[in-house]
Design a protein around this motif. Sequence first.
Motif, PDB file in Angstrom:
ATOM      1  N   SER A   1      14.462 -19.481   3.602  1.00 31.86           N
ATOM      2  CA  SER A   1      13.840 -18.164   3.627  1.00 31.86           C
ATOM      3  C   SER A   1      14.075 -17.507   2.272  1.00 31.86           C
ATOM      4  N   PHE A   2      13.163 -16.661   1.888  1.00 30.53           N
ATOM      5  CA  PHE A   2      13.293 -15.958   0.612  1.00 30.53           C
ATOM      6  C   PHE A   2      12.418 -14.722   0.638  1.00 30.53           C
ATOM      7  N   ARG A   3      12.601 -13.879  -0.372  1.00 32.66           N
ATOM      8  CA  ARG A   3      11.740 -12.720  -0.534  1.00 32.66           C
ATOM      9  C   ARG A   3      10.865 -12.950  -1.748  1.00 32.66           C
ATOM     10  N   THR A   4       9.671 -12.401  -1.709  1.00 28.75           N
ATOM     11  CA  THR A   4       8.789 -12.528  -2.867  1.00 28.75           C
ATOM     12  C   THR A   4       7.931 -11.278  -2.958  1.00 28.75           C
ATOM     13  N   GLY A   5       6.983 -11.290  -3.872  1.00 24.76           N
ATOM     14  CA  GLY A   5       6.142 -10.123  -4.091  1.00 24.76           C
ATOM     15  C   GLY A   5       6.171  -9.742  -5.555  1.00 24.76           C
ATOM     16  N   THR A   6       5.281  -8.836  -5.909  1.00 19.37           N
ATOM     17  CA  THR A   6       5.169  -8.407  -7.299  1.00 19.37           C
ATOM     18  C   THR A   6       5.489  -6.921  -7.391  1.00 19.37           C
ATOM     19  N   PRO A   7       6.632  -6.582  -7.997  1.00 18.88           N
ATOM     20  CA  PRO A   7       7.003  -5.166  -8.112  1.00 18.88           C
ATOM     21  C   PRO A   7       5.906  -4.375  -8.814  1.00 18.88           C
ATOM     22  N   GLY A   8       5.670  -3.172  -8.306  1.00 15.97           N
ATOM     23  CA  GLY A   8       4.651  -2.331  -8.926  1.00 15.97           C
ATOM     24  C   GLY A   8       3.335  -2.329  -8.179  1.00 15.97           C
ATOM     25  N   THR A   9       3.139  -3.328  -7.304  1.00 13.07           N
ATOM     26  CA  THR A   9       1.920  -3.320  -6.500  1.00 13.07           C
ATOM     27  C   THR A   9       2.131  -2.391  -5.305  1.00 13.07           C
ATOM     28  N   SER A  10       1.046  -1.968  -4.696  1.00  7.17           N
ATOM     29  CA  SER A  10       1.166  -1.008  -3.593  1.00  7.17           C
ATOM     30  C   SER A  10       1.333  -1.698  -2.258  1.00  7.17           C
ATOM     31  N   PRO A  11       2.204  -1.160  -1.408  1.00  7.99           N
ATOM     32  CA  PRO A  11       2.318  -1.723  -0.061  1.00  7.99           C
ATOM     33  C   PRO A  11       1.017  -1.555   0.712  1.00  7.99           C
ATOM     34  N   ALA A  12       0.804  -2.455   1.668  1.00 10.42           N
ATOM     35  CA  ALA A  12      -0.370  -2.333   2.526  1.00 10.42           C
ATOM     36  C   ALA A  12      -0.215  -1.108   3.414  1.00 10.42           C
ATOM     37  N   ARG A  13      -1.357  -0.543   3.805  1.00 11.04           N
ATOM     38  CA  ARG A  13      -1.289   0.576   4.742  1.00 11.04           C
ATOM     39  C   ARG A  13      -1.968   0.170   6.024  1.00 11.04           C
ATOM     40  N   ARG A  14      -1.271   0.425   7.125  1.00 13.03           N
ATOM     41  CA  ARG A  14      -1.857   0.063   8.415  1.00 13.03           C
ATOM     42  C   ARG A  14      -3.040   0.954   8.731  1.00 13.03           C
ATOM     43  N   VAL A  15      -2.941   2.208   8.369  1.00 14.53           N
ATOM     44  CA  VAL A  15      -4.041   3.133   8.640  1.00 14.53           C
ATOM     45  C   VAL A  15      -4.625   3.576   7.306  1.00 14.53           C
ATOM     46  N   ARG A  16      -5.864   3.207   7.091  1.00 16.36           N
ATOM     47  CA  ARG A  16      -6.504   3.596   5.833  1.00 16.36           C
ATOM     48  C   ARG A  16      -7.144   4.972   5.996  1.00 16.36           C
ATOM     49  N   ARG A  17      -6.908   5.819   5.045  1.00  9.48           N
ATOM     50  CA  ARG A  17      -7.494   7.145   5.087  1.00  9.48           C
ATOM     51  C   ARG A  17      -8.424   7.322   3.917  1.00  9.48           C
ATOM     52  N   SER A  18      -9.452   8.059   4.157  1.00 14.01           N
ATOM     53  CA  SER A  18     -10.356   8.359   3.064  1.00 14.01           C
ATOM     54  C   SER A  18      -9.665   9.324   2.109  1.00 14.01           C
ATOM     55  N   THR A  19      -9.749   9.021   0.827  1.00 10.14           N
ATOM     56  CA  THR A  19      -9.123   9.910  -0.135  1.00 10.14           C
ATOM     57  C   THR A  19     -10.119  10.950  -0.632  1.00 10.14           C
ATOM     58  N   GLY A  20     -11.380  10.824  -0.124  1.00  9.26           N
ATOM     59  CA  GLY A  20     -12.479  11.701  -0.397  1.00  9.26           C
ATOM     60  C   GLY A  20     -12.325  12.566  -1.580  1.00  9.26           C
TER      61      GLY A  20
END
Length: 136
Positions: free
Chosen positions: A117-136
């Motif tokens: 097991s390990f952790r990965t990912g690219t620092p500085g990218t945005s986490p996913a959002r379960r609920v997307r909101r319009s930023t209108g």
Amino acid sequence: MLRRDVVDHALARRALLRSIYGGGLFTTTSAYDVCDAGVFLKRAAEAYGVTTARTCPICRKLPLAEVAWVYGDAIGDYAGSARSPAQLEALAAAYPDFSVHEVEVCQGCGWNHLVRSFRTGTPGTSPARRVRRSTG
Ligand SMILES: [Zn+2]
């Protein structure tokens, strides 16, 4: 893909196999107990897994497949799903931090065990959002 906090589970695997084959007086683990890969896990290994050069330690008939499962809040709805190596690379490039559990699976007898097991990912990218909101 950067791997952080890598944990190799080979020792636990060896200990488990020893408890099966060791014939110790107080052995309670049987091969039946550890060959519990469900249909879901087997299908995931077939669809997303990579066949290894290692033969199953229990039935000794089939090569083991390794399949990656991803976990973490940062990847939103992907959490708890199996990913192919290419999908894993894509996730690691797109999200900041999540965990990966690589599990070996035998399609024959159903043996399965956490390999690493390990952790990965690219620092500085945005986490996913379960609920997307319009930023209108
Ligand atoms: Zn097997």
